[in-house]
Design an enzyme around this catalytic site. Structure first.
Site, PDB file in Angstrom:
ATOM      1  N   LEU A  16       0.866  -1.187   0.000  1.00  0.00           N
ATOM      2  CA  LEU A  16       0.000   0.000   0.000  1.00  0.00           C
ATOM      3  C   LEU A  16       0.899   1.232   0.000  1.00  0.00           C
ATOM      4  O   LEU A  16       1.518   1.554   1.007  1.00  0.00           O
ATOM      5  CB  LEU A  16      -0.894   0.030   1.248  1.00  0.00           C
ATOM      6  CG  LEU A  16      -1.833  -1.155   1.494  1.00  0.00           C
ATOM      7  CD1 LEU A  16      -2.677  -0.916   2.757  1.00  0.00           C
ATOM      8  CD2 LEU A  16      -2.743  -1.387   0.287  1.00  0.00           C
ATOM      9  N   GLY A  41       5.487   5.545  -2.653  1.00  0.00           N
ATOM     10  CA  GLY A  41       6.302   6.756  -2.566  1.00  0.00           C
ATOM     11  C   GLY A  41       7.763   6.347  -2.432  1.00  0.00           C
ATOM     12  O   GLY A  41       8.172   5.280  -2.901  1.00  0.00           O
ATOM     13  N   THR A  98       9.091   2.483  -2.970  1.00  0.00           N
ATOM     14  CA  THR A  98      10.040   2.216  -4.052  1.00  0.00           C
ATOM     15  C   THR A  98      11.263   1.470  -3.516  1.00  0.00           C
ATOM     16  O   THR A  98      11.744   0.507  -4.124  1.00  0.00           O
ATOM     17  CB  THR A  98      10.481   3.557  -4.687  1.00  0.00           C
ATOM     18  OG1 THR A  98       9.311   4.270  -5.076  1.00  0.00           O
ATOM     19  CG2 THR A  98      11.375   3.335  -5.888  1.00  0.00           C
ATOM     20  N   GLU A 148       8.999  -2.129  12.736  1.00  0.00           N
ATOM     21  CA  GLU A 148      10.365  -1.654  13.003  1.00  0.00           C
ATOM     22  C   GLU A 148      10.641  -0.299  12.341  1.00  0.00           C
ATOM     23  O   GLU A 148      11.309   0.561  12.918  1.00  0.00           O
ATOM     24  CB  GLU A 148      11.362  -2.700  12.470  1.00  0.00           C
ATOM     25  CG  GLU A 148      12.818  -2.405  12.739  1.00  0.00           C
ATOM     26  CD  GLU A 148      13.167  -2.399  14.212  1.00  0.00           C
ATOM     27  OE1 GLU A 148      13.266  -3.462  14.818  1.00  0.00           O
ATOM     28  OE2 GLU A 148      13.321  -1.290  14.774  1.00  0.00           O
ATOM     29  N   LYS A 175       6.879   8.699  18.095  1.00  0.00           N
ATOM     30  CA  LYS A 175       7.883   7.630  18.167  1.00  0.00           C
ATOM     31  C   LYS A 175       8.181   7.266  19.622  1.00  0.00           C
ATOM     32  O   LYS A 175       8.350   6.088  19.950  1.00  0.00           O
ATOM     33  CB  LYS A 175       9.145   8.072  17.434  1.00  0.00           C
ATOM     34  CG  LYS A 175       8.906   8.195  15.923  1.00  0.00           C
ATOM     35  CD  LYS A 175       9.974   9.008  15.246  1.00  0.00           C
ATOM     36  CE  LYS A 175       9.771   9.060  13.729  1.00  0.00           C
ATOM     37  NZ  LYS A 175      10.654  10.056  13.102  1.00  0.00           N
TER      38      LYS A 175
END
Lengths: 428, 428
Positions: free
Chosen positions: B9, B12, B16, B129, B205
Site C-alpha cells: 500500500l 512513494g 520504491t 520496526e 515515536k
C-alpha cells in the site's frame, strides 16, 4: 505451568549474573514465556568455594556431566569457558536434544560451524549473543535487523581491555606499560594480557561477526591480527595532530563477494562515531548497502551486561520451545568464501619514519612510493628535538596491501631511512 | 516452492525502496526464507504518475481495497501513511488473516494497541520496526535484545529534521529561521514543518518506544511535548559554554513502576554519547538496570534505510509463516500504567533570565529558588552588551517539575526579573 529447567555450566562472574537476573526477574520472565524458568543444576569447579550469591547446595555439582546428562534439563547455559572439554559437553548436550546458550567466543570462533551443524541435525537452538560485545545485541542485529540488507563493512571495538588502554594513553598521554599495569590492578586486564593486547580476543569476535555479516564461513585463521603492544605515546600524539584517534579495530569488509578481515591498531578520523568510543566500552559499526551507517554501543563485558544477553537468548529458546520451533531459524553460512588477495585489500596508511637529515631524502622516499604506485595524501616533516635524524610522517591514499608491502620491503635497503617507526591503517 | 505474495500500500519513496530491495536481493531472501517473495499488487494514488522504478502496470491499482481483498496476498506492507483510512485497511486485512508490516508511526502511536489486539485475535503478525528511527533496529532490540532486562531510561534523537536544524545552528551559529529555510530547500523539512519542529513526530515515536521499553500502554497524550521553534542561537552558545549540546530529546524514564515521558529541547552534556549525534542521523540511548548504557545509531529516515527495516520485518513474517507461528510472539503491554506526578518528575534545569542590573537582585532570585526547595548548581552573570539589563544563567540541581513550575510562576510577579528568556531540561 510446567517450569522450564535450565542447567548452568560455570558459576563465575557471568554465571552469577545469570542467576541474579533469572531469579530477580521471574515475574517478567514468566509473563514473556508463559511459564517459570528454573535454574535446576549448576556445575562449579569447587563445591566449597564461597560465593556472592545464595544457591541451594543440592543444586551444585562439580561434575559437568551431571548437568549434561540430567534428563529433566531442557536448556544448557554455558559460561564456564574453555574450548576442547567444553565442546565435548556442548556436543553431547545437543545429542541429548538440549538447547544451548553460550557466551564462549573462543568455542564459537573455532568450532561454531560444527556446533551449529550438530544443532541443526538435532533441531536444537544454539544462541551466543553474549560471545561478542557483552550486552550489545549485535548478533541479533546482524541476523534479524539487517536480514534484508547487504552488509559491506563491520568495524568493531570489541575488546574492552585494549580500548581502555588506548583511551588512557590518549587522554592522559601515559605510556603503554604504565596503563597496562594500572589496568591489571583494576582488573580490566589479565595477569597474562596476551590474548587481549595482541588482538586474539578481538580476532575471535570478528570471526563470529564476519561469518554472520557476510553469511560465509570466516575462520579464525582468515583474520590478520596485530595487537597494540608496540603502540607508543608518540604515535597517539601524531594521530591526534592529524585529526585521528588510535583504536584497536576489527575490520571486516567486502567488495562484491570478496571479503577481508583483520584486527589492527588503526587511526580513525576523530569525527567518525567509533572514534568517540572510550574506556572499556565496546561498539560495532555496521555499514549496509541499503541502511548506510549504523553503530551499536554498550558495555562489552561485565557480570550484568553479559548476563543480560545470555538471559535474552534463554528467553528466545524458551519461546521457541513453547512454539515447537527450536533449531529452525539457525543461520548457516551459505555463500562460498572468497578472501581478498593482498592486491585487493586496500586502505590508507600512516607511516612514521626516522630518516637522515640531509638534502634529497624526501625525493628518494617519494620515489619509492611512486615506483609501487602508492600515491600520497600528505607528507610532513615533524620536529624531532631528541635526535639528529629527521622525522617524516606520511599518509598515503588508498593503496593495496601488496604494494605497501613492497614499499616497506624496499625501505629496508634504503640507507637514508634509519627506521620505520610506525605503520598504521587509516580509516574514515 | 510456492512464492509468498506481498501487497504494497503506497509507492512513494519508501515503497520504491521496498521493491528495490525485494527484487534486488531475491536470492538472499529465498535463501533465508525458503521460497521466493513476490510483490503481487501495489496500491498507488495515481496510476499515471511517472515512477523511478519499473513495475508492470498490471500490478498497479488505485484502489487499496483491491490489495486488501486479494485472497492470494499473504502479507500487507503499508507505506502509504495516514491514519483513519489506513487503520480501516489494516483492520480489514487482519480480519482476512493477512499479516502486516508497517512504517506508520502515527497509526501505531494512536491505534497500536487496538491493531495488535486484533492481530492477536486473528493470529497475525504486526511488525513496525520502520516506524521508529528508520534503519535502526531499535524495536527488535527493545523486544528481544533486552527482553531479560528492566529498561529504566530511553533517550532518543528520533527526528532527523530537528536534529539537522539544531546541528546546523550549533556548528555554524546560524539562526533557527535560516536553517529551517535551508532544510526545506534540501527536502529535510516539509513545507509545513509543524509536526517535526513542534515535537509531535518525535512524541509519536517515543509513545511506541515507551510502550515497548516499559511494557505498559503509553499513549500519545501521556507525552509532554515541546518543540524547537523558540530555540535561539544564543541558547546554543550558552549551552556550549557550559559544556552542553542542545538536542531535541525524547526522554522516557522510570523509577520503580512510575514512568514519565516527554519530548523537549534538552541540554545534554557534550561527553554523553548522544550529544555527538549530528545532522539527520537518529540515535536511541537505552539504559537498562543490568545492561547499563547502550546506544543505537543510524539513519532515521530515507528510502533505503527505512526499506531495510521493512524488508527485515517482511522476512520475519515469512519465516513465521513457514513455521506456522505468526502472531504468537506479539508483545502486549502487561504492566498497569502509572504516570509520575509533577512532584515525582525531577531533573536539572537551565534558566536564562533578563534581570534589572542593580544590587540585591541575585539575592531576591536565589531566595525564590530556596523557598521552593530548588537548590542551585551554578549561577553565572553573563555579559550582555546589547541592553541595560543584566543576564543571569542558572543551572539547578535535580528539582521536581512541580517546584520548578512554582519558581517560574513566582518569577512572573517579581519586578526585578524582566524576562525568563529560556528554560531547558539538562541531562547527563
Amino acid at each position: 505451568m510446567k517450569p522450564v529447567k535450565v542447567g548452568l555450566l560455570g558459576l563465575g562472574t557471568v554465571g552469577t549474573g545469570v542467576i541474579r537476573i533469572v531469579e530477580g526477574h521471574q515475574e517478567d520472565l514468566s509473563r514473556q514465556v508463559g511459564s517459570p524458568v528454573v535454574i535446576e543444576k549448576v556445575a562449579v569447579r569447587s563445591l566449597d568455594k564461597k560465593r556472592n550469591i545464595e544457591i541451594e547446595s543440592s543444586k551444585l555439582t562439580d561434575n559437568p556431566w551431571d548437568v549434561i546428562r540430567d534428563p529433566e534439563i531442557d536448556i544448557i547455559v554455558e559460561v564456564m569457558g574453555g574450548v576442547n572439554e567444553t565442546k565435548a559437553y556442548i556436543l553431547e548436550a545437543l545429542d541429548r536434544g538440549k538447547h544451548i546458550v553460550t557466551a564462549n567466543k573462543d568455542l564459537m570462533a573455532l568450532y561454531g560451524s560444527e556446533i551449529v551443524a550438530k544443532a541443526q541435525e538435532k533441531q536444537c537452538d544454539v544462541f551466543y549473543e553474549a560471545s561478542v560485545a557483552g550486552g550489545i545485541p549485535i548478533i541479533r542485529t546482524l541476523i534479524e535487523g539487517f536480514s534484508s540488507d547487504r552488509i559491506m563493512k563491520i568495524m568493531g571495538i570489541v575488546n574492552g581491555t585494549t580500548n581502555y588502554i588506548l583511551t588512557k594513553m590518549s587522554l592522559e598521554g601515559a605510556s603503554y606499560d604504565d596503563v597496562l599495569r594500572e589496568a591489571q590492578q583494576l582488573g580490566y586486564a589479565e595477569t597474562d594480557p596476551t590474548s587481549d593486547v595482541e588482538g586474539l580476543d578481538a580476532a575471535r569476535k570478528m570471526t563470529i561477526l564476519g561469518t554472520l555479516g557476510f553469511r560465509t564461513d570466516i575462520e579464525l585463521k582468515d583474520v590478520e591480527v596485530r595487537g597494540i603492544s608496540s603502540v607508543t605515546k608518540e604515535d597517539i600524539v601524531h594521530a591526534k595532530r592529524l585529526g585521528y584517534e588510535l583504536k584497536l579495530l576489527g575490520i571486516a569488509d567486502r567488495e562484491e563477494e570478496e571479503v577481508s578481515i583483520s584486527v589492527q591498531p588503526t587511526m580513525v578520523k576523530s569525527t567518525h562515531p567509533i572514534a568517540a568510543v572510550n574506556g572499556v566500552f565496546n561498539a560495532v559499526y555496521v555499514y549496509g548497502e541499503a541502511v548506510g551507517e549504523t553503530m551499536f554501543y554498550g558495555a562489552g563485558a561485565g557480570e550484568m551486561p553479559t548476563a543480560t544477553s545470555i538471559v535474552a537468548d534463554l528467553i528466545a529458546v524458551v519461546k521457541n520451545l513453547k512454539l515447537g520451533v527450536n533449531g529452525l531459524k539457525a543461520i548457516v553460512p551459505y555463500k562460498p568464501k572468497k578472501l581478498k588477495s593482498d592486491d585487493q585489500i586496500s586502505y590508507k596508511n600512516f607511516l612514521l619514519l626516522n630518516v637522515a637529515d640531509k638534502a634529497g631524502v624526501l625525493a628518494q622516499i617519494t620515489q619509492v612510493f611512486a615506483e609501487y604506485d602508492v600515491s600520497l595524501e600528505s607528507v610532513v616533516q615533524s620536529p624531532n628535538a631528541n635526535t639528529s635524524d629527521a622525522e617524516i610522517i606520511i599518509v598515503t591514499h588508498n593503496a593495496s596491501k601488496a604494494n605497501m608491502d613492497k614499499v616497506l620491503n624496499h625501505f629496508e635497503s634504503l640507507d637514508v631511512i634509519h627506521r620505520v617507526k610506525s605503520v598504521y591503517r587509516v580509516e574514515g
